[in-house]
Write a protein that holds these residues in place. Structure first.
Motif, short mmCIF file in Angstrom:
data_model
loop_
_atom_site.label_atom_id
_atom_site.label_comp_id
_atom_site.label_asym_id
_atom_site.label_seq_id
_atom_site.Cartn_x
_atom_site.Cartn_y
_atom_site.Cartn_z
N LEU A 43 0.81 -1.22 0.00
CA LEU A 43 0.00 0.00 0.00
C LEU A 43 0.85 1.27 0.00
N ASN A 44 0.56 2.12 -0.97
CA ASN A 44 1.25 3.41 -1.10
C ASN A 44 0.37 4.31 -1.96
N ASP A 45 0.80 5.54 -2.13
CA ASP A 45 0.15 6.45 -3.08
C ASP A 45 0.02 5.73 -4.41
N GLN A 53 0.22 -3.64 -9.39
CA GLN A 53 0.16 -3.53 -7.92
C GLN A 53 -1.18 -2.95 -7.46
N ARG A 54 -1.68 -1.95 -8.20
CA ARG A 54 -2.98 -1.38 -7.84
C ARG A 54 -4.09 -2.42 -7.97
N GLU A 55 -4.01 -3.21 -9.04
CA GLU A 55 -5.03 -4.24 -9.26
C GLU A 55 -4.96 -5.34 -8.19
N LEU A 57 -3.99 -4.74 -5.06
CA LEU A 57 -4.44 -4.11 -3.81
C LEU A 57 -5.95 -3.92 -3.75
N ARG A 58 -6.55 -3.63 -4.89
CA ARG A 58 -7.98 -3.27 -4.89
C ARG A 58 -8.86 -4.29 -4.18
N PRO A 59 -8.81 -5.58 -4.52
CA PRO A 59 -9.70 -6.52 -3.82
C PRO A 59 -9.36 -6.68 -2.34
N ILE A 60 -8.10 -6.51 -1.98
CA ILE A 60 -7.70 -6.60 -0.57
C ILE A 60 -8.33 -5.46 0.22
N ILE A 61 -8.22 -4.24 -0.33
CA ILE A 61 -8.81 -3.07 0.34
C ILE A 61 -10.32 -3.24 0.44
N GLU A 62 -10.96 -3.64 -0.66
CA GLU A 62 -12.42 -3.76 -0.66
C GLU A 62 -12.90 -4.85 0.30
N ARG A 63 -12.09 -5.88 0.47
CA ARG A 63 -12.46 -6.98 1.36
C ARG A 63 -12.23 -6.63 2.83
N ALA A 140 -9.99 4.82 -6.19
CA ALA A 140 -10.42 5.83 -7.16
C ALA A 140 -9.75 5.59 -8.51
N LYS A 141 -8.46 5.33 -8.47
CA LYS A 141 -7.70 5.13 -9.72
C LYS A 141 -8.13 3.85 -10.44
N THR A 142 -8.27 2.74 -9.75
CA THR A 142 -8.60 1.48 -10.41
C THR A 142 -10.03 1.48 -10.94
#
Length: 198
Positions: A43-45, A53-55, A57-63, A140-142
């Motif tokens: 996780l970073n900016d 990396q963003r892709e 992270l996305r499901p981890i954050i959402e979960r 937001a980005k993904t």
């Protein structure tokens, strides 16, 4: 090193947006409330991360988030109210959708329009300082990139699947050649500033 919270024990929602500088597509904002013990090495900016990396992270954050939401403001709305207000509107819409009401908002940047009676703190480059803002920047980005890839199928000549609506030379050249679409922000300088139009 990202901080997990500004004040321990308080329900804080991090907010960030993506797509402010684009010529086409919506401006997108996310609001994220993370558990205090959330930890992820990646996780970073979002701007410091690769697309892969963003892709990841996305499901981890959402979960793992206590609550998260993403909201869009259309190009037509951006043209009506200006991009700064549209960015704040997108953040407000994201906060509206949170299933847990935050006690405080952490906003990436130096300005914000107050949301209801919830106190907020603006943090310049907050997406590189606070975990919740970094998580919001990733969502937001993904989500915005995914939307741009989808509409790129209808307008392949603008290569939004690659440039995501940002003002690349190829994107400006495509606008010059094919004209603007309903997805373009007409209040923005769509053509290369060097071009003189008669």
């Amino acid at each position: 090193m990202l901080e997990p919270y500004l004040i321990k024990g308080r329900i804080e929602a991090g907010c960030d947006e993506a797509g402010r500088g684009c010529l086409a597509g919506p401006v997108t904002a996310a609001a994220v409330i993370l558990p205090e013990d959330f930890h992820n090495e990646l996780l970073n900016d979002s701007k410091q991360l690769t697309e892969r990396q963003r892709e990841l992270l996305r499901p981890i954050i959402e979960r793992e988030a206590i609550a998260w939401a993403v909201a869009f403001v259309s190009p037509q709305e951006i043209d009506e109210i200006n991009i700064l207000r549209a960015s704040f509107t997108a953040m407000h819409r994201a906060i509206d959708q949170l299933t847990t009401r935050p006690e405080a908002l952490l906003i990436d940047g130096n300005r914000f329009i107050k949301y209801q009676d919830i106190p907020h703190t603006c943090i310049v480059k907050g997406d590189g300082k606070m975990m919740s803002i970094a998580a919001a920047s990733v969502l937001a980005k993904t989500h915005r990139d995914e939307y741009m890839q989808r509409i790129a199928q209808d307008f392949p000549q603008y290569a939004w699947d690659k440039n995501k609506g940002y003002p690349t030379p190829a994107h400006r050249a495509a606008i010059e050649l094919h004209g603007a679409t309903p997805h373009h922000r007409m209040s923005f300088q769509l053509l290369n500033p060097q071009l003189t139009l008669f």
